[in-house]
Enzyme design. Structure first.
Site, PDB file in Angstrom:
ATOM      1  N   SER B  19       0.823  -1.203   0.000  1.00 43.06           N
ATOM      2  CA  SER B  19       0.000   0.000   0.000  1.00 43.06           C
ATOM      3  C   SER B  19       0.863   1.260   0.000  1.00 43.06           C
ATOM      4  O   SER B  19       1.863   1.342   0.692  1.00 43.06           O
ATOM      5  CB  SER B  19      -0.904   0.007   1.232  1.00 43.06           C
ATOM      6  OG  SER B  19      -1.712   1.156   1.223  1.00 43.06           O
ATOM      7  N   LYS B  43      -3.642   2.108  -2.223  1.00 44.92           N
ATOM      8  CA  LYS B  43      -3.249   3.199  -1.323  1.00 44.92           C
ATOM      9  C   LYS B  43      -4.337   3.471  -0.291  1.00 44.92           C
ATOM     10  O   LYS B  43      -5.518   3.328  -0.580  1.00 44.92           O
ATOM     11  CB  LYS B  43      -2.984   4.452  -2.168  1.00 44.92           C
ATOM     12  CG  LYS B  43      -2.375   5.586  -1.389  1.00 44.92           C
ATOM     13  CD  LYS B  43      -1.791   6.639  -2.309  1.00 44.92           C
ATOM     14  CE  LYS B  43      -1.365   7.875  -1.514  1.00 44.92           C
ATOM     15  NZ  LYS B  43      -0.457   7.571  -0.393  1.00 44.92           N
ATOM     16  N   ILE B  69       4.310  11.114   3.093  1.00 41.49           N
ATOM     17  CA  ILE B  69       3.301  11.551   2.127  1.00 41.49           C
ATOM     18  C   ILE B  69       2.096  12.104   2.891  1.00 41.49           C
ATOM     19  O   ILE B  69       1.542  13.134   2.528  1.00 41.49           O
ATOM     20  CB  ILE B  69       2.864  10.377   1.214  1.00 41.49           C
ATOM     21  CG1 ILE B  69       4.064   9.701   0.543  1.00 41.49           C
ATOM     22  CG2 ILE B  69       1.834  10.841   0.171  1.00 41.49           C
ATOM     23  CD1 ILE B  69       4.854  10.529  -0.422  1.00 41.49           C
ATOM     24  N   ASN B  97      -6.597  -0.698   1.796  1.00 39.85           N
ATOM     25  CA  ASN B  97      -5.992  -0.178   3.016  1.00 39.85           C
ATOM     26  C   ASN B  97      -6.862   0.959   3.545  1.00 39.85           C
ATOM     27  O   ASN B  97      -7.276   1.844   2.790  1.00 39.85           O
ATOM     28  CB  ASN B  97      -4.570   0.310   2.694  1.00 39.85           C
ATOM     29  CG  ASN B  97      -3.815   0.774   3.914  1.00 39.85           C
ATOM     30  OD1 ASN B  97      -4.151   1.791   4.521  1.00 39.85           O
ATOM     31  ND2 ASN B  97      -2.777   0.040   4.282  1.00 39.85           N
ATOM     32  N   CYS B 128       0.316   4.265  10.374  1.00 37.20           N
ATOM     33  CA  CYS B 128       0.948   5.292   9.548  1.00 37.20           C
ATOM     34  C   CYS B 128       1.651   6.293  10.458  1.00 37.20           C
ATOM     35  O   CYS B 128       1.023   6.918  11.312  1.00 37.20           O
ATOM     36  CB  CYS B 128      -0.059   6.031   8.671  1.00 37.20           C
ATOM     37  SG  CYS B 128       0.748   7.314   7.698  1.00 37.20           S
ATOM     38  N   LYS B 163      -2.458  -3.989   9.881  1.00 35.36           N
ATOM     39  CA  LYS B 163      -1.069  -3.668   9.550  1.00 35.36           C
ATOM     40  C   LYS B 163      -0.378  -3.101  10.777  1.00 35.36           C
ATOM     41  O   LYS B 163      -0.725  -2.021  11.257  1.00 35.36           O
ATOM     42  CB  LYS B 163      -1.015  -2.668   8.396  1.00 35.36           C
ATOM     43  CG  LYS B 163       0.409  -2.403   7.900  1.00 35.36           C
ATOM     44  CD  LYS B 163       0.387  -1.695   6.552  1.00 35.36           C
ATOM     45  CE  LYS B 163       1.769  -1.557   5.966  1.00 35.36           C
ATOM     46  NZ  LYS B 163       1.731  -0.948   4.621  1.00 35.36           N
ATOM     47  N   ILE B 189       5.830  -5.335   8.073  1.00 40.65           N
ATOM     48  CA  ILE B 189       5.630  -4.245   9.009  1.00 40.65           C
ATOM     49  C   ILE B 189       5.398  -2.943   8.244  1.00 40.65           C
ATOM     50  O   ILE B 189       5.756  -2.835   7.064  1.00 40.65           O
ATOM     51  CB  ILE B 189       6.884  -4.060   9.928  1.00 40.65           C
ATOM     52  CG1 ILE B 189       8.134  -3.833   9.103  1.00 40.65           C
ATOM     53  CG2 ILE B 189       7.033  -5.202  10.902  1.00 40.65           C
ATOM     54  CD1 ILE B 189       9.408  -3.556   9.871  1.00 40.65           C
ATOM     55  N   THR B 191       6.338   1.243   8.180  1.00 36.84           N
ATOM     56  CA  THR B 191       7.666   1.868   8.195  1.00 36.84           C
ATOM     57  C   THR B 191       8.125   2.195   9.617  1.00 36.84           C
ATOM     58  O   THR B 191       7.318   2.321  10.532  1.00 36.84           O
ATOM     59  CB  THR B 191       7.645   3.168   7.381  1.00 36.84           C
ATOM     60  OG1 THR B 191       6.585   3.985   7.880  1.00 36.84           O
ATOM     61  CG2 THR B 191       7.444   2.885   5.912  1.00 36.84           C
TER      62      THR B 191
END
Lengths: 260, 312
Positions: B19, B43, B69, B97, B128, B163, B189, B191
């Site tokens: 994603s 995305k 982003i 996602n 995120c 996630k 995983i 980030t």
């Protein structure tokens, strides 16, 4: 757009930290507009992971007969320092041509164009100027550099038309900035590529005639998927509200996107 | 040999773009046939459109990259009407996602997405690192992650993969919490939170200051976490983090992943996913493996067997 291991046919130093690289391959035939760019994997044939991202470099010019593109870049970064070491005979992983360049198809009623370049923003304007001259447009080039040691392609631009070299310290051409000489110039359309402050200044000066600007931005994918290189549209009511420099640009009509 | 069956997902192969690295497939669809992919994780969708963070949004790092982003997306409704309609033309399962700022955003977005026939599973983005509200807090407190999972599960018509964020002290606690809350699978995983500072300007390069580190640099972290978590949960894991070759895919399976996602490598080589898929059969043959599923968790399963036999 294709991915190709292009053959390096030439590499030479043009000015302080400025290099000219010539690449041969099928990709050259796909170039449709001056101002498009290529995305280069600069890890060479090392098979190394680093640097992980490709490097976007604008196409300076394309020689259809020779199947060749010419790139001009400035070294000084991790990727460009590797790129300047690339030798003729080696191959480079190139993705391109990418993005939308300067519109040169609908210029029938344009007689005089001015191209305004700053530093490493100058290269795509050379291919543009050559294209415009071919179409019978007279081109005036105003090219700005920091100092005499940074000047490149003076002769090449002069062969296409009147060329004004500007340097910040006056060591070559006229001392000053590209916008200092714009007042009173006679032209129908303007094209600019260079650092953001220059683009902003040009946009302020050229408000009464069509102006196209080429933007620079840190990129990820280079093909419009990752949204790393977005810029806001000036139109608040725009349906998307943004443009991707890599795929909607890098060339935009002045006023389409915010310069910040 | 490559087919993998996971909750909601019958995959012809276990390789899918991750994603955020593939948008909604349109750009990569111009380069190759998306039907080649095992699945596509599209995305992140949020309830309302989001512009995301100011630029610069990416910065390169040794063997990796940072991104911030900021979940830019046109909002769930537009994704359904524009992107999913286009993706319906492909024979490839879509994993949607889902992200949000409030629990209610997640729930509403998840319900809408899960109703779409193109969507075969949801990936709940509780990790995120690049949005100020939500995201990360949902991913670092096991109780909150569990509550969110439960509420999304209650409305979702499709299996839910959660996630996980690596930015936690105990990843197994997070994994077990969401498993108990009803998660059908895990994605591991997301980030790792990082930063780069420009020595010329002496300021962080990213406008958001911090960003999520991805790429080969984080692969050992992901492998370790999947190795640990896969021994503690019964639900399957989609592994991701720095995958760029068939060998990497095999390593992830050995750690305990049942499928994999490829992110950053798409930027270096836009054809990396089909290349990995093409390379896998030969790699497996060389290992005398006839079914890639045999490899899942073999790194610790073999170890457990050895211990058993030594006890006898």
């Amino acid at each position: 757009m294709i991915q190709e291991d292009m053959l390096i046919t030439g590499q030479r130093s043009l000015a302080d930290q400025i290099f000219e690289l010539k690449l041969r391959g099928k990709l050259a035939a796909n170039v449709s507009e001056p101002g498009q760019f290529v995305h280069i994997r600069v890890n060479g044939q090392s098979g190394s992971v680093a640097p992980i991202l490709r490097r976007p470099i604008s196409i300076c010019s394309r020689d259809r007969a020779k199947e060749e593109i010419t790139l001009i870049f400035r070294s000084g970064g991790l990727g460009t320092d590797l790129l300047k070491e690339a030798e003729p005979g080696e191959r480079l992983d190139v993705l391109g041509p990418l993005g939308h360049g300067f519109p040169v198809r609908d210029i029938h009623d344009m007689k005089k164009a001015v191209v305004i370049g700053g530093g490493v923003g100058v290269p795509p304007l050379y291919g543009l100027s050559a294209e415009l001259v071919k179409k019978g447009v007279s081109v005036l080039s105003i090219l700005g550099f920091r100092s005499a040691k940074d000047v490149f392609y003076k002769k090449e631009f002069e062969e296409l038309g009147e060329t004004v070299i500007m340097t910040e310290d006056g060591t070559s051409g006229i001392r000053g900035r590209v916008t200092d000489v714009l007042d009173g110039m006679d032209f129908d359309v303007a094209y600019a590529c260079g650092p953001l402050p220059m683009l902003k200044a040009v946009q302020r000066k050229v408000s009464d005639r069509p102006l196209y600007i080429s933007m620079e931005q840190r990129m990820g994918c280079g093909i419009g998927a990752c949204l790393a290189c977005v810029v806001h549209t000036t139109d608040q009511n725009d349906s998307k509200g943004y443009r991707r420099v890599c795929s909607d640009g890098p060339v935009f009509r002045a006023g389409e996107v915010e310069l910040c | 040999m490559l087919a993998v069956h996971l909750p909601g997902l019958d995959l012809k192969n276990p390789v899918m773009p991750a994603s955020g690295c593939f948008a909604f497939g349109a750009e990569y669809g111009n380069l190759y046939d998306l039907n080649k992919l095992g699945a596509i994780i599209i995305k992140a969708a949020t309830l309302e459109p989001r512009f995301g963070n100011p630029t610069p949004r990416v910065a390169e790092t040794p063997c990796g990259m940072l991104n911030a982003i900021g979940l830019q997306n046109p909002g769930v409704d537009k994704i359904i009407s524009n992107e999913l309609t286009r993706l319906a033309g492909y024979d490839v399962p879509i994993i949607a996602n889902i992200a949000g700022s409030e629990m209610s955003d997640y729930v509403e977005t998840a319900e809408k997405m899960s109703l779409n026939p193109v969507v075969k599973a949801l990936e709940l983005n509780i990790s995120c690192p690049n949005v100020r509200h939500g995201g990360i807090t949902f991913g670092t407190v096991p109780e909150i992650a569990a509550e969110l999972t439960e509420r999304v599960k209650a409305v979702s018509k499709k299996p839910v993969y959660v996630k996980l964020s690596p930015n936690v002290t105990d990843i197994t606690a997070m994994a077990q919490a969401v498993e108990e809350a009803g998660a059908d699978g895990l994605s591991m995983i997301n980030t790792l939170l990082g930063m780069r500072i420009d020595i010329k300007t002496q300021k962080p390069i990213l406008a958001n200051k911090t960003g999520g580190l991805s790429g080969p640099a984080i692969k050992p972290v992901a492998i370790r976490m999947i190795y640990e978590v896969s021994q503690k949960v019964r639900i399957p894991i989609i592994g991701m983090g720095g995958i760029q070759s068939a060998d990497d895919v095999i390593e992830y399976f050995l750690a305990g992943a049942s499928a994999v996602a490829v992110g950053t490598a798409n930027f270096a080589d836009p054809f990396v996913c089909p290349k990995i898929i093409d390379d896998l059969p030969e790699k497996l043959k060389a290992m005398h493996v006839t079914d890639i599923n045999e490899l899942v968790g073999r790194s610790w399963k073999a170890c457990a067997k050895k211990n058993e036999s030594s006890l006898r």
